[in-house]
Design an enzyme around this catalytic site. Structure first.
Site, PDB file in Angstrom:
ATOM      1  N   GLN A 223       0.800  -1.226   0.000  1.00 18.54           N
ATOM      2  CA  GLN A 223       0.000   0.000   0.000  1.00 18.54           C
ATOM      3  C   GLN A 223       0.835   1.280   0.000  1.00 18.54           C
ATOM      4  O   GLN A 223       0.263   2.363   0.030  1.00 18.54           O
ATOM      5  CB  GLN A 223      -0.954  -0.001   1.207  1.00 18.54           C
ATOM      6  CG  GLN A 223      -1.973  -1.122   1.210  1.00 18.54           C
ATOM      7  CD  GLN A 223      -2.896  -1.094   0.006  1.00 18.54           C
ATOM      8  OE1 GLN A 223      -3.026  -0.082  -0.678  1.00 18.54           O
ATOM      9  NE2 GLN A 223      -3.566  -2.214  -0.257  1.00 18.54           N
TER      10      GLN A 223
ATOM     11  N   SER B 256       2.581  -5.541  -4.970  1.00 18.97           N
ATOM     12  CA  SER B 256       1.669  -6.127  -5.941  1.00 18.97           C
ATOM     13  C   SER B 256       1.389  -5.140  -7.068  1.00 18.97           C
ATOM     14  O   SER B 256       1.229  -3.943  -6.831  1.00 18.97           O
ATOM     15  CB  SER B 256       0.348  -6.516  -5.258  1.00 18.97           C
ATOM     16  OG  SER B 256      -0.404  -7.385  -6.069  1.00 18.97           O
TER      17      SER B 256
ATOM     18  N   HIS C 211      -1.274  -4.892  -9.190  1.00 18.48           N
ATOM     19  CA  HIS C 211      -2.625  -4.402  -9.455  1.00 18.48           C
ATOM     20  C   HIS C 211      -3.068  -3.267  -8.534  1.00 18.48           C
ATOM     21  O   HIS C 211      -4.140  -2.703  -8.717  1.00 18.48           O
ATOM     22  CB  HIS C 211      -3.631  -5.550  -9.397  1.00 18.48           C
ATOM     23  CG  HIS C 211      -3.878  -6.110  -8.036  1.00 18.48           C
ATOM     24  ND1 HIS C 211      -5.017  -5.831  -7.322  1.00 18.48           N
ATOM     25  CD2 HIS C 211      -3.153  -6.935  -7.263  1.00 18.48           C
ATOM     26  CE1 HIS C 211      -4.973  -6.465  -6.161  1.00 18.48           C
ATOM     27  NE2 HIS C 211      -3.844  -7.139  -6.100  1.00 18.48           N
TER      28      HIS C 211
ATOM     29  N   CYS D 281      -9.586  -9.470   0.708  1.00 15.66           N
ATOM     30  CA  CYS D 281      -9.247 -10.865   1.004  1.00 15.66           C
ATOM     31  C   CYS D 281      -9.718 -11.319   2.383  1.00 15.66           C
ATOM     32  O   CYS D 281      -9.483 -12.461   2.770  1.00 15.66           O
ATOM     33  CB  CYS D 281      -7.740 -11.071   0.900  1.00 15.66           C
ATOM     34  SG  CYS D 281      -7.066 -10.671  -0.725  1.00 15.66           S
TER      35      CYS D 281
END
Length: 373
Positions: free
Chosen positions: A178, A196, A198, A320
């Protein structure tokens, strides 16, 4: 549709998608193969590694391309834990970690590792004195997210690393999912760092793990020789190239985009501050992309679903997380289960407009029949 869930997933950048398609069409061979097509794919993979390393300002030898932050977190945590089990089986973490971290630790705990959880203050910042008190001779890993995905609290990673300098056998893993592309972050502060694609305009299924050269780590995925000892399998060359491009775009536009999101966050906080029964859980100095809040008397899942019915997308906890359970992060800072069940998250982007913020506020008022505001 008004999309306010950029922390869960950001739309792919057109240049990133173009890079993926161009490399995927051009590189026909397996990058592990020894013929000309394989050598071409291998060269493209090396180019992607060097590109990403240059953007992140790290040595290319420490980069491991993965399927995303979940795989990166699993690789680092299981890899370090198993490689260090002859030293000890004690790990320290926080109550703010993503499920891909906390679930790894639960699995290790079931196999004999001892897990301690750091206390956090009402801003969600970890207690450094508590960290010092928990460290032991058999502590092999401390895992702390740079920014948690629910509150947006920014952790003092530099201070954590300074404490660990006296513990040469203890590694620091940082989930930087983040923070990368949003705030400046020096990967060398930690021993292993995950991210990550995406979240920053990359393609789903692309991620990175960076590790210091001296860090011992057992691989999570075993198999034949590949571009790294720590992840076997055929390299996803086009995904790697597209992730490097996504990192380049996000990091080169970081300051401009951050200033834009700061203005949007200030507007959202200002509009919410005029409303009754609204509690903002994110601290004032949190990452501005994330704003966690709750409306008294309404469960977070119910408010999310009501907004969804009006074409507005927000999240309860991270995407998630297990549904219909209290937010661990909000409970950690409030010690209030009701507030943890009422909590939900708005996440912003430089793509968010002031008109979308105003439409969101109007929808909130409509949902509670004008009682909020």
């Amino acid at each position: 549709m008004i999309y306010l869930d950029y922390t869960a997933n950001a739309p792919v950048e057109p240049e990133v998608l173009n890079t993926f398609c161009e490399v995927e069409r051009r590189c026909l061979g397996n990058a592990n193969a020894r013929h000309s097509a394989g050598r071409q794919a291998h060269a493209e993979m090396e180019k992607a590694i060097l590109h990403a390393a240059d953007v992140l300002n790290v040595e290319p030898g420490g980069l491991i391309f993965t399927s995303g932050a979940s795989e990166s977190n699993n690789t680092a945590i299981f890899g370090i834990a198993h490689a260090s089990r002859h030293i000890g089986r004690h790990i320290i973490t926080t109550p703010l970690e993503h499920a891909s971290v906390s679930a790894c630790l639960t699995s290790l705990q079931e196999r004999g590792w001892e897990i301690d959880v750091l206390e956090v203050d009402r801003q969600g910042i970890i207690d450094l004195e508590h960290l010092k008190s928990l460290l032991r001779a058999d502590t092999v890993l401390v895992t702390v997210c740079a920014v948690d995905s629910e509150l947006g609290t920014i952790q003092p990673i530099d201070a954590v690393k300074a404490i660990l300098t006296e513990k040469p056998d203890c590694r620091l893993h940082v989930d930087a999912t983040q923070i990368i592309g949003k705030l400046p972050f020096r990967l060398q502060t930690a021993d292993t760092v995950s991210l990550s694609g995406h979240k920053i305009g990359g393609i789903n299924g692309s991620g990175l793990l960076w590790k210091r050269n001296e860090v011992g780590m057992e691989p999570l995925i075993h198999g034949g020789t590949s571009t790294t000892l720590y992840r076997s399998g055929s390299p996803a060359v086009a995904l790697a190239a597209s992730l490097a491009k996504a990192l380049e775009i996000a990091c080169s536009n970081q300051e401009q985009r951050l200033n834009r999101v700061h203005l949007l966050n200030a507007l959202l906080r200002r509009r919410l501050s005029t409303m009754e029964n609204v509690t903002i859980h994110s601290p004032g100095n949190a990452l501005p992309h994330i704003l966690n809040l709750g409306v008294k008397g309404i469960r977070g899942v119910d408010f999310r679903d009501a907004l969804d019915a009006k074409g507005i997308c927000v999240s309860v906890k991270s995407a998630c997380s297990v549904e219909n359970t209290p937010s661990r992060a909000v409970y950690a800072v409030t010690r209030n289960r009701r507030q943890a069940l009422e909590a939900w998250r708005v996440s912003l982007s430089h793509l968010t407009t002031t008109e979308e913020i105003e439409a969101f506020i109007s929808a909130c008022n409509e949902i509670v029949g004008g009682k909020v505001g």
